[in-house]
Design a protein around this motif. Structure first.
Motif, PDB file in Angstrom:
ATOM      1  N   PHE A 124       5.834  74.408  69.589  1.00 50.93           N
ATOM      2  CA  PHE A 124       5.109  75.643  69.927  1.00 50.93           C
ATOM      3  C   PHE A 124       5.460  76.815  69.005  1.00 50.93           C
ATOM      4  O   PHE A 124       4.884  77.891  69.121  1.00 50.93           O
ATOM      5  N   LEU A 125       6.422  76.611  68.093  1.00 52.51           N
ATOM      6  CA  LEU A 125       6.853  77.634  67.143  1.00 52.51           C
ATOM      7  C   LEU A 125       7.280  78.920  67.848  1.00 52.51           C
ATOM      8  O   LEU A 125       7.018  80.030  67.379  1.00 52.51           O
ATOM      9  N   LEU A 126       7.936  78.764  68.994  1.00 58.44           N
ATOM     10  CA  LEU A 126       8.449  79.891  69.781  1.00 58.44           C
ATOM     11  C   LEU A 126       9.872  79.611  70.223  1.00 58.44           C
ATOM     12  O   LEU A 126      10.252  78.456  70.461  1.00 58.44           O
ATOM     13  N   ARG A 127      10.638  80.691  70.319  1.00 59.58           N
ATOM     14  CA  ARG A 127      11.960  80.596  70.917  1.00 59.58           C
ATOM     15  C   ARG A 127      11.781  80.857  72.417  1.00 59.58           C
ATOM     16  O   ARG A 127      11.375  81.938  72.826  1.00 59.58           O
ATOM     17  N   ARG A 128      12.099  79.884  73.244  1.00 60.49           N
ATOM     18  CA  ARG A 128      11.762  79.914  74.663  1.00 60.49           C
ATOM     19  C   ARG A 128      12.542  80.978  75.439  1.00 60.49           C
ATOM     20  O   ARG A 128      13.736  81.189  75.226  1.00 60.49           O
ATOM     21  N   ASN A 129      11.823  81.652  76.364  1.00 62.41           N
ATOM     22  CA  ASN A 129      12.443  82.591  77.295  1.00 62.41           C
ATOM     23  C   ASN A 129      11.817  82.371  78.674  1.00 62.41           C
ATOM     24  O   ASN A 129      10.598  82.332  78.804  1.00 62.41           O
ATOM     25  N   ASP A 130      12.665  82.219  79.718  1.00 65.56           N
ATOM     26  CA  ASP A 130      12.193  81.975  81.077  1.00 65.56           C
ATOM     27  C   ASP A 130      12.689  83.061  82.022  1.00 65.56           C
ATOM     28  O   ASP A 130      13.783  83.617  81.828  1.00 65.56           O
TER      29      ASP A 130
ATOM     30  N   ILE B 167       3.926  75.422  79.009  1.00 68.54           N
ATOM     31  CA  ILE B 167       4.196  74.117  79.591  1.00 68.54           C
ATOM     32  C   ILE B 167       5.362  74.171  80.588  1.00 68.54           C
ATOM     33  O   ILE B 167       5.489  73.312  81.464  1.00 68.54           O
ATOM     34  N   TYR B 168       6.220  75.193  80.449  1.00 75.48           N
ATOM     35  CA  TYR B 168       7.383  75.323  81.346  1.00 75.48           C
ATOM     36  C   TYR B 168       7.117  76.255  82.529  1.00 75.48           C
ATOM     37  O   TYR B 168       7.994  76.430  83.379  1.00 75.48           O
ATOM     38  N   SER B 169       5.959  76.870  82.609  1.00 77.12           N
ATOM     39  CA  SER B 169       5.644  77.767  83.714  1.00 77.12           C
ATOM     40  C   SER B 169       5.152  76.963  84.924  1.00 77.12           C
ATOM     41  O   SER B 169       4.342  76.042  84.778  1.00 77.12           O
ATOM     42  N   TYR B 170       5.640  77.304  86.089  1.00 75.25           N
ATOM     43  CA  TYR B 170       5.181  76.620  87.301  1.00 75.25           C
ATOM     44  C   TYR B 170       5.505  77.476  88.518  1.00 75.25           C
ATOM     45  O   TYR B 170       6.323  78.401  88.468  1.00 75.25           O
ATOM     46  N   ASP B 171       4.846  77.173  89.628  1.00 74.44           N
ATOM     47  CA  ASP B 171       5.204  77.774  90.910  1.00 74.44           C
ATOM     48  C   ASP B 171       5.257  76.672  91.955  1.00 74.44           C
ATOM     49  O   ASP B 171       4.636  75.614  91.796  1.00 74.44           O
ATOM     50  N   ARG B 172       6.014  76.935  93.034  1.00 80.78           N
ATOM     51  CA  ARG B 172       6.269  75.877  94.011  1.00 80.78           C
ATOM     52  C   ARG B 172       6.500  76.489  95.386  1.00 80.78           C
ATOM     53  O   ARG B 172       7.252  77.455  95.518  1.00 80.78           O
ATOM     54  N   THR B 173       5.838  75.952  96.407  1.00 75.24           N
ATOM     55  CA  THR B 173       6.035  76.387  97.782  1.00 75.24           C
ATOM     56  C   THR B 173       6.407  75.183  98.631  1.00 75.24           C
ATOM     57  O   THR B 173       5.715  74.155  98.603  1.00 75.24           O
TER      58      THR B 173
ATOM     59  N   GLU C 168       8.430  81.719  85.163  1.00 74.25           N
ATOM     60  CA  GLU C 168       7.529  82.268  84.147  1.00 74.25           C
ATOM     61  C   GLU C 168       8.171  82.063  82.772  1.00 74.25           C
ATOM     62  O   GLU C 168       9.331  82.431  82.566  1.00 74.25           O
ATOM     63  N   SER C 169       7.407  81.486  81.840  1.00 74.48           N
ATOM     64  CA  SER C 169       7.939  81.172  80.513  1.00 74.48           C
ATOM     65  C   SER C 169       6.936  81.577  79.448  1.00 74.48           C
ATOM     66  O   SER C 169       5.717  81.537  79.668  1.00 74.48           O
TER      67      SER C 169
END
Length: 442
Positions: free
Chosen positions: A385-391, A425-431, A420-421
């Motif tokens: 993704f040519l990004l340095r990941r931040n969550d 591809i690393y972003s998700y929510d869960r209940t 939140e990322s």
């Protein structure tokens, strides 16, 4: 004023005539109006205690002592209440505090009798064994903690291309059944020293998507040192996690914490851990990490001990330790990426906080809530993704413990998680909504 004085005199007379139930029934309707007045709280506390309600008595006596910490008679009755509750450490603390107030010889003799019984009880119960089992189930909106977007763009030299995720990596909802069981053994070695060990087993079985079934086992063993105001613990931990019946990963490490009691209402804790996480599947070995964490926390009991608040701050890092080198099929053949090995996003520095509290309603129900926030910054530019990941990870839990009796508890709970990322591809929510039945063994 005369009517209030007569109320107190009548209650006092009933207590002295060994009629605590009548005294409690007389005072209880006026508790909301007069709570916080030491004489009233003292009398209703004695009435509750002598009527077989020691937990109820502690609430009233705590109010009396909050106004007047040198209220000798209330301090003595608080010790008796904790003694009846078999909370012998707190009972001894209250009895010792009463002795420091220089009571009459008769009271000193009574206190010594209680202290002798506590010493005898402690000597006969140097090994304490407790355990629990929880059964229940719920509904999870995202059993695999995955993104809801089935497609994403990646960089495949020299172009950006659209790729589709395998369905196992897309958000999946399901119902589940769960069981958790644990055991803890504590062996007292001396007045201050002790050793302990424990283990927990957790299993979650889905009704439809069984490929996401999980089980985990964790064990610990350590040593503790305690004084009246401090507790220091150091233990080793080991664990394993399975997915769909196959061993997924193992963990080993050490954990330590220090607890300092400033007062019965305020406690400070400092904690640290060092862990190793190792994956069994060769395809996941690149995700092996060493994790270090340190933090500080504070807890506070509100007036009457019916409610409490807590908060903590922590920080740590995950060291990328795998030697596995990954590769990618680009347009002109197989090229090597991450030549130093390890996961695509590299090492991680993280920090976070957690706050929460609980409130008791009556003798059976306890409501609780806690929330957390964590931010994580990764060390490598992800080659896809040519990004340095931040969550940024947020979570919230709301629930209630309904105590059917001393052994059985029903727990409905709502848990929400949102990650939140900057890499989608690393972003998700869960209940997760669940209902559990717990049985404690002591």
């Amino acid at each position: 004023m005369a009517a209030y004085e007569k109320l107190l005199q009548d209650a006092d007379r009933l207590i002295k005539n060994n009629k605590p139930a009548e005294a409690y029934a007389l005072l209880e309707p006026y508790e909301f109006e007069h709570a916080g007045e030491p004489r009233f709280d003292y009398l209703i506390g004695i009435a509750a205690l002598d009527n077989g309600m020691p937990a109820r008595a502690t609430f009233a006596l705590e109010r009396a002592l909050a106004v007047n910490p040198d209220f000798t008679a209330a301090r003595l009755e608080m010790g008796r209440a904790y003694f009846q509750l078999e909370d012998f450490q707190r009972a001894k603390t209250e009895f010792d505090a009463t002795l420091n107030l220089k009571p009459s010889p008769e009271v000193r003799t009574e206190i010594q009798t209680y202290l002798d019984q506590i010493s005898s009880h402690t000597a006969s119960k140097r090994t304490l064994i407790s355990g629990f089992i929880e059964l229940g189930g719920g509904q999870d909106s995202n059993v695999n903690s995955s993104t809801s977007n089935p497609q994403f763009q990646v960089f495949d030299t020299p172009n950006w291309v659209t790729r589709s995720l395998d369905q196992v990596n897309v958000k999946t909802s399901d119902n589940y059944y769960a069981v958790t069981a644990g055991i803890h053994i504590d062996q007292e070695l001396s007045t201050h020293w002790g050793v302990y060990a424990g283990a927990e087993y957790r299993q979650r079985t889905l009704t439809d998507h069984t490929q996401f079934d999980t089980t985990s086992t964790d064990a610990r063993a350590g040593v503790r040192y305690e004084t009246q105001a401090n507790r220091l613990r150091l233990n080793a931990v080991i664990g394993s996690q399975d997915s769909d019946g196959t061993r997924n990963s193992d963990s080993t490490g050490i954990y330590g914490d220090w607890l300092h009691v400033f007062s019965p209402e305020n406690q400070l804790s400092v904690f640290a851990q060092s862990m190793q996480y190792r994956y069994v599947d060769p395809l996941l070995k690149q995700n092996d990490i060493d994790q270090q964490l340190i933090g500080i926390g504070w807890s506070h009991k509100l007036e009457g001990n019916k409610s409490s608040l807590f908060g903590s701050l922590y920080s740590g890092n995950e060291k990328d330790v795998s030697p596995v080198i990954t590769a990618n099929m680009a347009g002109f053949g197989l090229i090597t990426i991450n030549p130093g090995g390890g996961r695509n996003d590299g090492e991680k520095v993280f920090s976070g906080m957690r706050v929460g509290g609980q409130m008791a309603f009556g003798e059976k129900a306890t409501l609780y809530a806690n929330a957390g926030f964590q931010t994580g910054d990764y060390g490598k530019v992800n080659y896809l993704f040519l990004l340095r990941r931040n969550d940024q990870l947020y979570d919230l839990k709301l629930g209630m413990d309904w105590h059917l009796d001393d052994a059985w508890t029903v727990r409905p709970q709502l848990a929400y998680t949102n990650n939140e990322s900057n890499i989608g591809i690393y972003s998700y929510d869960r209940t997760d909504v669940s209902l559990m039945l717990r049985r404690d063994f002591r």
